[in-house]
Write an enzyme that holds these catalytic residues in place. Structure first.
Site, short mmCIF file in Angstrom:
data_model
loop_
_atom_site.label_atom_id
_atom_site.label_comp_id
_atom_site.label_asym_id
_atom_site.label_seq_id
_atom_site.Cartn_x
_atom_site.Cartn_y
_atom_site.Cartn_z
N HIS A 69 0.83 -1.20 0.00
CA HIS A 69 0.00 0.00 0.00
C HIS A 69 0.87 1.25 0.00
O HIS A 69 1.88 1.30 0.68
CB HIS A 69 -0.93 0.00 1.22
N PRO A 70 0.45 2.26 -0.76
CA PRO A 70 1.22 3.51 -0.80
C PRO A 70 0.98 4.34 0.46
O PRO A 70 -0.06 4.21 1.11
CB PRO A 70 0.65 4.23 -2.03
N GLN A 86 -7.27 8.01 -3.22
CA GLN A 86 -6.63 9.14 -2.55
C GLN A 86 -7.15 10.47 -3.11
O GLN A 86 -7.33 11.43 -2.36
CB GLN A 86 -5.11 9.05 -2.66
N ILE A 118 -2.59 2.52 6.88
CA ILE A 118 -3.62 2.09 5.92
C ILE A 118 -4.98 2.39 6.52
O ILE A 118 -5.29 2.00 7.66
CB ILE A 118 -3.49 0.59 5.60
N VAL A 121 -10.14 5.26 2.71
CA VAL A 121 -10.32 6.71 2.71
C VAL A 121 -11.69 7.17 2.21
O VAL A 121 -12.00 8.36 2.32
CB VAL A 121 -9.21 7.43 1.91
#
Length: 175
Positions: A69-70, A86, A118, A121
């Site tokens: 995950h970024p 995002q 994480i 969102v």
């Protein structure tokens, strides 16, 4: 049972991974192993069996999944799904001071836990995400790993719902 579930129950492994491998960030192994658990009785069963795959994976595999995950709000290359998620939370439009705060929070979180923060969102603002990160940084490592995996499962659900909506539009509501 949803039409797409009936369809996926008839897929070969390659088709299944092609369709659902993106649900878990850069971790198609989850879909590969979940295919072994066919048939699925519905969306809930599908997601439950995917979660079983992750929870029964080794600690190393779980950490690889989390690390796929970024970091949130970071200007780095990421999957198309992560970019959309995002962007929806405004993390691609952070002001300079907000970007700095996210960068520092991300660094402190990763230093403490060994994986990026994480959170699913959808429906959250940048402020809500930052507040959640600060709150969760008070957790013990195992508790935070469990919470991160729960968020991974929420992200997979949201991605599946998005896929279902796309199929309904493309397929005229039949798939």
């Amino acid at each position: 049972m949803e039409d797409w579930v009936k369809e996926c129950n008839g897929m070969n492994k390659g088709e299944f991974v092609e369709r659902f491998g993106f649900l878990f960030e850069k971790s198609p192994w989850v879909a590969e192993r979940a295919w072994e658990k066919l048939p699925f009785g519905g969306r809930g069963d599908f997601l439950s069996k995917m979660a079983e795959v992750v929870l029964s994976a080794s600690d190393e595999e779980q950490l690889m999944l989390l690390n796929a995950h970024p970091e949130l709000g970071a200007p780095i290359p990421m999957t198309e799904a992560s970019v959309k998620e995002q962007s929806g939370a405004g993390l691609d439009r952070l002001a300079r001071d907000e970007a700095y705060i996210f960068s520092e929070l991300n660094r402190k979180y990763r230093d403490k836990y060994g994986f990026p923060f994480i959170i699913a969102v959808r429906g959250l603002t940048a402020d809500m995400i930052a507040d959640s990160m600060l709150l969760r940084m008070q957790s013990h490592v195992e508790e935070e790993k469990r919470k991160a995996l729960e968020e991974v499962f929420k992200i997979a659900l949201f991605r599946l719902q998005h896929l279902e909506m796309d199929r309904a539009v493309v397929g005229g509501g039949k798939g």
